[in-house]
Design a protein around this motif. Sequence first.
Motif, short mmCIF file in Angstrom:
data_model
loop_
_atom_site.label_atom_id
_atom_site.label_comp_id
_atom_site.label_asym_id
_atom_site.label_seq_id
_atom_site.Cartn_x
_atom_site.Cartn_y
_atom_site.Cartn_z
N ALA A 2 0.85 -1.20 0.00
CA ALA A 2 0.00 0.00 0.00
C ALA A 2 0.88 1.24 0.00
O ALA A 2 1.84 1.34 0.74
N VAL A 3 0.54 2.17 -0.84
CA VAL A 3 1.29 3.42 -0.94
C VAL A 3 0.48 4.51 -0.27
O VAL A 3 -0.68 4.71 -0.61
N GLN A 4 1.05 5.20 0.67
CA GLN A 4 0.37 6.30 1.34
C GLN A 4 0.50 7.57 0.50
O GLN A 4 1.58 7.87 0.01
N ALA A 5 -0.59 8.31 0.36
CA ALA A 5 -0.58 9.50 -0.49
C ALA A 5 0.46 10.52 -0.04
O ALA A 5 1.13 11.13 -0.85
N HIS A 6 0.65 10.70 1.26
CA HIS A 6 1.59 11.72 1.73
C HIS A 6 3.05 11.26 1.62
O HIS A 6 3.95 12.06 1.77
N ASN A 7 3.29 9.99 1.33
CA ASN A 7 4.65 9.48 1.18
C ASN A 7 5.06 9.29 -0.27
O ASN A 7 6.16 8.82 -0.53
N LEU A 8 4.21 9.62 -1.21
CA LEU A 8 4.52 9.40 -2.61
C LEU A 8 5.67 10.31 -3.05
O LEU A 8 5.66 11.51 -2.80
N THR A 9 6.66 9.73 -3.69
CA THR A 9 7.75 10.54 -4.25
C THR A 9 7.46 10.85 -5.71
O THR A 9 8.03 11.77 -6.27
N THR A 10 6.58 10.07 -6.33
CA THR A 10 6.16 10.29 -7.71
C THR A 10 4.66 10.49 -7.71
O THR A 10 3.94 9.82 -6.97
N ALA A 11 4.19 11.40 -8.53
CA ALA A 11 2.75 11.68 -8.58
C ALA A 11 1.97 10.41 -8.94
O ALA A 11 2.43 9.61 -9.75
N PRO A 12 0.79 10.23 -8.34
CA PRO A 12 -0.07 9.11 -8.74
C PRO A 12 -0.38 9.22 -10.23
O PRO A 12 -0.36 10.31 -10.80
N VAL A 13 -0.67 8.09 -10.86
CA VAL A 13 -0.91 8.07 -12.30
C VAL A 13 -2.32 7.55 -12.59
O VAL A 13 -2.71 6.50 -12.10
N LEU A 14 -3.05 8.30 -13.39
CA LEU A 14 -4.37 7.90 -13.87
C LEU A 14 -4.22 7.49 -15.33
O LEU A 14 -3.69 8.25 -16.14
N ILE A 15 -4.67 6.29 -15.65
CA ILE A 15 -4.65 5.81 -17.03
C ILE A 15 -6.07 5.90 -17.57
O ILE A 15 -7.03 5.46 -16.93
N ILE A 16 -6.20 6.50 -18.76
CA ILE A 16 -7.51 6.61 -19.40
C ILE A 16 -7.44 5.88 -20.73
O ILE A 16 -6.66 6.25 -21.61
N HIS A 17 -8.24 4.83 -20.87
CA HIS A 17 -8.18 3.98 -22.06
C HIS A 17 -8.95 4.58 -23.23
O HIS A 17 -9.65 5.58 -23.11
N GLY A 18 -8.83 3.93 -24.36
CA GLY A 18 -9.41 4.44 -25.59
C GLY A 18 -10.74 3.83 -25.97
O GLY A 18 -11.36 3.07 -25.22
N LEU A 19 -11.18 4.18 -27.16
CA LEU A 19 -12.44 3.75 -27.75
C LEU A 19 -12.47 2.23 -27.89
O LEU A 19 -11.48 1.62 -28.29
N ALA A 20 -13.61 1.64 -27.56
CA ALA A 20 -13.82 0.19 -27.69
C ALA A 20 -12.80 -0.60 -26.88
O ALA A 20 -12.35 -1.66 -27.28
N ASN A 21 -12.42 -0.07 -25.74
CA ASN A 21 -11.45 -0.73 -24.89
C ASN A 21 -11.91 -0.62 -23.45
O ASN A 21 -12.94 -0.03 -23.16
N GLU A 22 -11.14 -1.20 -22.57
CA GLU A 22 -11.43 -1.11 -21.15
C GLU A 22 -10.11 -1.18 -20.40
O GLU A 22 -9.05 -1.41 -20.98
N CYS A 23 -10.17 -0.96 -19.11
CA CYS A 23 -8.96 -1.03 -18.29
C CYS A 23 -8.43 -2.46 -18.27
O CYS A 23 -9.20 -3.41 -18.17
N HIS A 24 -7.13 -2.58 -18.39
CA HIS A 24 -6.48 -3.88 -18.32
C HIS A 24 -5.47 -3.86 -17.17
O HIS A 24 -4.63 -2.97 -17.10
N ASP A 25 -5.56 -4.84 -16.30
CA ASP A 25 -4.67 -4.90 -15.14
C ASP A 25 -3.21 -4.94 -15.54
O ASP A 25 -2.36 -4.35 -14.88
#
Length: 180
Positions: A2-25
């Motif tokens: 688990a990564v704590q928000a206040h301890n992050l050294t790198t910004a959290p990353v949001l991935i946004i997928h494309g058309l006719a797709n979905e999130c892939h683990d």
Amino acid sequence: MAVQAHNLTTAPVLIIHGLANECHDWITDAVREAVDTYTVCFNVGPSPVLDTFVYNIHHQGEILCDLIHEDPYFKDGNFSIMGVSQGAILTKYVMEYCPLDQPIRTVVTFGGPHMGVSYVPRCPRETWYGYLLGIFANNIIYYDFSQWILAPADYWRDPTSPENFLKYSRFLAEANNEKN
């Protein structure tokens, strides 16, 4: 781990997928391992493959903003975004219309139609079916019903009629600062 928000050294990353797709683990996991930070991908509807077609960009963007505001790592801003294909257009939506207390830190997009599309993928205008589909799309894409129910209509750009793009585009022309 688990990564704590206040301890992050790198910004959290949001991935946004494309058309006719979905999130892939596997993509989310690969990015998480590469940058060693909290990484997530949000689907913008209960049936992401279909919803990326039939929810217009504003509707998908509203859902995405709600998901961002519900996540403690993203709700205030100060995160990075990786947008893929239509996800790059949704990245524009988040940057323009999603209220955040802090700016987005880094944006990376891959294959995004930032200037719009003028033909249906895998249907080049040089083919007879691509030519007919292009004529059909150019004639219906700027009607209100198309703009409200087809996500690609929000970034369609008819090269033979730039004035219609500026007049009828409900998203991309404004997001690109070409009108208003």
